[in-house]
Design an enzyme around this catalytic site. Structure first.
Site, PDB file in Angstrom:
ATOM      1  N   ASP A 123       0.831  -1.212   0.000  1.00 37.94           N
ATOM      2  CA  ASP A 123       0.000   0.000   0.000  1.00 37.94           C
ATOM      3  C   ASP A 123       0.865   1.261   0.000  1.00 37.94           C
ATOM      4  O   ASP A 123       1.970   1.273   0.533  1.00 37.94           O
ATOM      5  CB  ASP A 123      -0.906  -0.022   1.241  1.00 37.94           C
ATOM      6  CG  ASP A 123      -2.043   0.978   1.133  1.00 37.94           C
ATOM      7  OD1 ASP A 123      -2.397   1.371  -0.013  1.00 37.94           O
ATOM      8  OD2 ASP A 123      -2.593   1.376   2.174  1.00 37.94           O
ATOM      9  N   GLY A 124       0.324   2.320  -0.600  1.00 41.87           N
ATOM     10  CA  GLY A 124       0.970   3.631  -0.539  1.00 41.87           C
ATOM     11  C   GLY A 124       1.512   4.154  -1.861  1.00 41.87           C
ATOM     12  O   GLY A 124       2.138   5.221  -1.882  1.00 41.87           O
ATOM     13  N   ASN A 125       1.256   3.445  -2.936  1.00 39.54           N
ATOM     14  CA  ASN A 125       1.756   3.902  -4.246  1.00 39.54           C
ATOM     15  C   ASN A 125       1.190   5.265  -4.632  1.00 39.54           C
ATOM     16  O   ASN A 125       1.894   6.123  -5.165  1.00 39.54           O
ATOM     17  CB  ASN A 125       1.360   2.915  -5.356  1.00 39.54           C
ATOM     18  CG  ASN A 125       2.040   1.568  -5.211  1.00 39.54           C
ATOM     19  OD1 ASN A 125       2.948   1.413  -4.405  1.00 39.54           O
ATOM     20  ND2 ASN A 125       1.589   0.591  -5.990  1.00 39.54           N
ATOM     21  N   ARG A 152      -0.042   7.719  -2.733  1.00 45.18           N
ATOM     22  CA  ARG A 152       0.497   8.825  -1.927  1.00 45.18           C
ATOM     23  C   ARG A 152       1.956   9.116  -2.284  1.00 45.18           C
ATOM     24  O   ARG A 152       2.387  10.259  -2.285  1.00 45.18           O
ATOM     25  CB  ARG A 152       0.380   8.477  -0.423  1.00 45.18           C
ATOM     26  CG  ARG A 152      -1.010   8.737   0.124  1.00 45.18           C
ATOM     27  CD  ARG A 152      -1.211   8.025   1.439  1.00 45.18           C
ATOM     28  NE  ARG A 152      -1.379   6.584   1.234  1.00 45.18           N
ATOM     29  CZ  ARG A 152      -1.302   5.690   2.215  1.00 45.18           C
ATOM     30  NH1 ARG A 152      -1.032   6.068   3.437  1.00 45.18           N
ATOM     31  NH2 ARG A 152      -1.507   4.414   1.952  1.00 45.18           N
ATOM     32  N   ARG A 191      -1.163   9.047  -9.983  1.00 44.68           N
ATOM     33  CA  ARG A 191      -1.096   7.796  -9.209  1.00 44.68           C
ATOM     34  C   ARG A 191      -0.394   6.684  -9.973  1.00 44.68           C
ATOM     35  O   ARG A 191       0.292   5.849  -9.389  1.00 44.68           O
ATOM     36  CB  ARG A 191      -2.512   7.355  -8.807  1.00 44.68           C
ATOM     37  CG  ARG A 191      -3.219   8.320  -7.857  1.00 44.68           C
ATOM     38  CD  ARG A 191      -4.639   7.840  -7.550  1.00 44.68           C
ATOM     39  NE  ARG A 191      -4.635   6.540  -6.912  1.00 44.68           N
ATOM     40  CZ  ARG A 191      -4.424   6.349  -5.609  1.00 44.68           C
ATOM     41  NH1 ARG A 191      -4.235   7.370  -4.805  1.00 44.68           N
ATOM     42  NH2 ARG A 191      -4.439   5.127  -5.113  1.00 44.68           N
ATOM     43  N   HIS A 211       2.277   3.486  -9.072  1.00 45.00           N
ATOM     44  CA  HIS A 211       2.106   2.056  -9.356  1.00 45.00           C
ATOM     45  C   HIS A 211       3.305   1.526 -10.154  1.00 45.00           C
ATOM     46  O   HIS A 211       3.757   0.404  -9.934  1.00 45.00           O
ATOM     47  CB  HIS A 211       0.806   1.813 -10.127  1.00 45.00           C
ATOM     48  CG  HIS A 211      -0.422   2.128  -9.316  1.00 45.00           C
ATOM     49  ND1 HIS A 211      -0.563   1.723  -7.998  1.00 45.00           N
ATOM     50  CD2 HIS A 211      -1.560   2.806  -9.617  1.00 45.00           C
ATOM     51  CE1 HIS A 211      -1.736   2.144  -7.534  1.00 45.00           C
ATOM     52  NE2 HIS A 211      -2.352   2.810  -8.502  1.00 45.00           N
ATOM     53  N   ASN A 218     -10.827  -2.636  -4.738  1.00 43.30           N
ATOM     54  CA  ASN A 218     -10.100  -1.720  -5.625  1.00 43.30           C
ATOM     55  C   ASN A 218     -10.771  -1.619  -7.004  1.00 43.30           C
ATOM     56  O   ASN A 218     -10.529  -0.673  -7.749  1.00 43.30           O
ATOM     57  CB  ASN A 218      -8.642  -2.166  -5.830  1.00 43.30           C
ATOM     58  CG  ASN A 218      -7.774  -2.007  -4.605  1.00 43.30           C
ATOM     59  OD1 ASN A 218      -6.823  -2.765  -4.403  1.00 43.30           O
ATOM     60  ND2 ASN A 218      -8.060  -1.020  -3.756  1.00 43.30           N
ATOM     61  N   ARG A 236       2.470  -4.833   6.085  1.00 41.54           N
ATOM     62  CA  ARG A 236       1.688  -3.824   5.375  1.00 41.54           C
ATOM     63  C   ARG A 236       2.487  -2.531   5.341  1.00 41.54           C
ATOM     64  O   ARG A 236       2.838  -1.986   6.381  1.00 41.54           O
ATOM     65  CB  ARG A 236       0.325  -3.563   6.019  1.00 41.54           C
ATOM     66  CG  ARG A 236      -0.445  -2.493   5.223  1.00 41.54           C
ATOM     67  CD  ARG A 236      -1.871  -2.309   5.639  1.00 41.54           C
ATOM     68  NE  ARG A 236      -2.537  -1.411   4.695  1.00 41.54           N
ATOM     69  CZ  ARG A 236      -3.782  -1.512   4.281  1.00 41.54           C
ATOM     70  NH1 ARG A 236      -4.538  -2.484   4.736  1.00 41.54           N
ATOM     71  NH2 ARG A 236      -4.294  -0.653   3.428  1.00 41.54           N
ATOM     72  N   LEU A 246      -6.070  -5.037   7.616  1.00 42.60           N
ATOM     73  CA  LEU A 246      -5.768  -6.090   6.636  1.00 42.60           C
ATOM     74  C   LEU A 246      -6.477  -5.870   5.301  1.00 42.60           C
ATOM     75  O   LEU A 246      -6.110  -6.484   4.297  1.00 42.60           O
ATOM     76  CB  LEU A 246      -6.136  -7.468   7.198  1.00 42.60           C
ATOM     77  CG  LEU A 246      -5.240  -7.968   8.336  1.00 42.60           C
ATOM     78  CD1 LEU A 246      -5.776  -9.275   8.915  1.00 42.60           C
ATOM     79  CD2 LEU A 246      -3.803  -8.177   7.852  1.00 42.60           C
TER      80      LEU A 246
HETATM   81  C1  IPE Z   1      -5.120  -2.683   0.112  1.00 44.64           C
HETATM   82  O1  IPE Z   1      -4.900  -1.317  -0.118  1.00 44.64           O
HETATM   83  C2  IPE Z   1      -5.123  -3.423  -1.183  1.00 44.64           C
HETATM   84  C3  IPE Z   1      -3.843  -3.546  -1.844  1.00 44.64           C
HETATM   85  C4  IPE Z   1      -2.688  -3.140  -1.382  1.00 44.64           C
HETATM   86  C5  IPE Z   1      -3.875  -4.228  -3.104  1.00 44.64           C
HETATM   87  P1  IPE Z   1      -6.099  -0.276  -0.194  1.00 44.64           P
HETATM   88  O2  IPE Z   1      -5.489   1.047  -0.428  1.00 44.64           O
HETATM   89  O3  IPE Z   1      -7.102  -0.737  -1.175  1.00 44.64           O
HETATM   90  O4  IPE Z   1      -6.720  -0.409   1.260  1.00 44.64           O
HETATM   91  P2  IPE Z   1      -7.651   0.581   2.073  1.00 44.64           P
HETATM   92  O5  IPE Z   1      -8.724   1.055   1.140  1.00 44.64           O
HETATM   93  O6  IPE Z   1      -6.785   1.714   2.538  1.00 44.64           O
HETATM   94  O7  IPE Z   1      -8.163  -0.237   3.215  1.00 44.64           O
HETATM   95  C1  IPE Z   2      -1.683   0.192  -3.250  1.00 44.04           C
HETATM   96  O1  IPE Z   2      -1.457   1.550  -3.309  1.00 44.04           O
HETATM   97  C2  IPE Z   2      -1.807  -0.434  -4.617  1.00 44.04           C
HETATM   98  C3  IPE Z   2      -3.171  -0.809  -4.977  1.00 44.04           C
HETATM   99  C4  IPE Z   2      -4.193  -0.798  -4.166  1.00 44.04           C
HETATM  100  C5  IPE Z   2      -3.399  -1.199  -6.339  1.00 44.04           C
HETATM  101  P1  IPE Z   2      -2.646   2.573  -3.332  1.00 44.04           P
HETATM  102  O2  IPE Z   2      -3.029   2.811  -4.749  1.00 44.04           O
HETATM  103  O3  IPE Z   2      -3.749   2.157  -2.436  1.00 44.04           O
HETATM  104  O4  IPE Z   2      -1.922   3.855  -2.750  1.00 44.04           O
HETATM  105  P2  IPE Z   2      -2.496   4.859  -1.682  1.00 44.04           P
HETATM  106  O5  IPE Z   2      -2.924   4.070  -0.496  1.00 44.04           O
HETATM  107  O6  IPE Z   2      -3.634   5.575  -2.332  1.00 44.04           O
HETATM  108  O7  IPE Z   2      -1.336   5.747  -1.383  1.00 44.04           O
HETATM  109 MG    MG Z   3      -4.120   2.429  -0.445  1.00 44.29          MG
END
Ligand code: IPE
Ligand code: IPE
Ligand code: MG
Length: 230
Positions: A17-19, A21, A30, A34, A65, A178, A185
């Site tokens: 998670d966090g790509n 941001r 975004r 990724h 997602n 995470r 989770l």
């Molecule tokens: C969890 O991240 C799913 C993946 C990393 C693939 P999300 O960004 O979707 O999770 P939430 O919405 O913050 O719970």
């Molecule tokens: C996780 O990063 C990757 C996927 C869910 C595909 P996010 O896209 O959720 O990145 P943030 O949480 O918005 O930073």
């Molecule tokens: Mg996320």
């Protein structure tokens, strides 16, 4: 006391998670995040193989997602396709088994077909297993398993039920990492994580380098896993 072999997790799950941001902080779209995330995946896979981890389970896309904007999803699908065209075949040739958990039917046909084709060429008894959770949701997985069980009839046991899960044959994750700072989770491996050690870091996934991965493994090696015993 923990045995020596248990100091290294057999299966590590990563909620990547966090790509988004990470990209936003750089005033970039975004998709840039990724892209950087995929580069990290390539490196982390090498790192995990080198260390001797047997299974790496990466949460790439949740069922939830799929409600993201169409452009973001299209970008992600294009990345999956690139990974499965350019990198995954090399890994399979090097005896890495690649597997998808989740429902590929919601993805564009060409992307799903490519992923299935590469996975099908994987050996079952590989020394390293790379598992991608794609359009994966643990609740959907459990409901799907319950429906299989209902169709067969009769009572299920924990053992027989787990055979209906996507992860059949894969050991439960010993460690779930995470990145990105959230303490949840998000529908990842709910059944399988019953006794997983959890590790949360604020580091955004594109910045989660080998050094930080090793730090998480080190912390895991210090955990006292009791599994309900004294
Ligand atoms: C969890 O991240 C799913 C993946 C990393 C693939 P999300 O960004 O979707 O999770 P939430 O919405 O913050 O719970
Ligand atoms: C996780 O990063 C990757 C996927 C869910 C595909 P996010 O896209 O959720 O990145 P943030 O949480 O918005 O930073
Ligand atoms: Mg996320």
């Amino acid at each position: 006391m923990a045995g020596k072999e248990s100091l290294l997790p057999r299966n590590v799950g990563i909620i990547m998670d966090g790509n988004g941001r990470w990209a936003k902080r750089r005033l970039m779209p975004r998709s840039f995040g990724h892209d950087a995330g995929m580069k990290r995946i390539i490196k982390l896979v090498e790192c995990a193989r080198g260390i001797g981890i047997k299974y790496l389970t990466l949460y790439a896309l949740s069922t939830e997602n799929l409600s993201r904007p169409k452009e973001e999803l299209e970008g992600l699908y294009a990345l999956f396709l690139r990974y499965f065209e350019e990198y995954a075949p090399k890994l399979v040739n090097e005896d890495v088994a690649i597997r998808i958990i989740g429902d590929l039917s919601a993805l564009p046909q060409n992307v799903a077909d490519k992923m299935r084709e590469v996975c099908a060429r994987s050996k079952k008894d590989a020394p390293f297993h790379l598992i991608f959770a794609v359009n994966y949701g643990s609740r959907a997985e459990i409901v799907r398993a319950a429906n299989f069980a209902a169709e067969l009839g009769g009572k299920v046991t924990e053992e027989s039920f787990s055979r209906f899960l996507y992860t059949y044959g894969v050991p439960d994750p010993d460690l779930i990492i995470r990145t990105g700072g959230e303490l949840r989770l998000s529908n990842f491996l709910l059944w399988q994580s019953a006794y997983s050690e959890l590790y949360f870091t604020d580091t955004l996934f594109p910045d989660f380098d080998d050094k930080q991965f090793k730090k998480a493994l080190k912390e895991f090696s210090r955990r006292n896993r009791r599994f309900g015993k004294v």
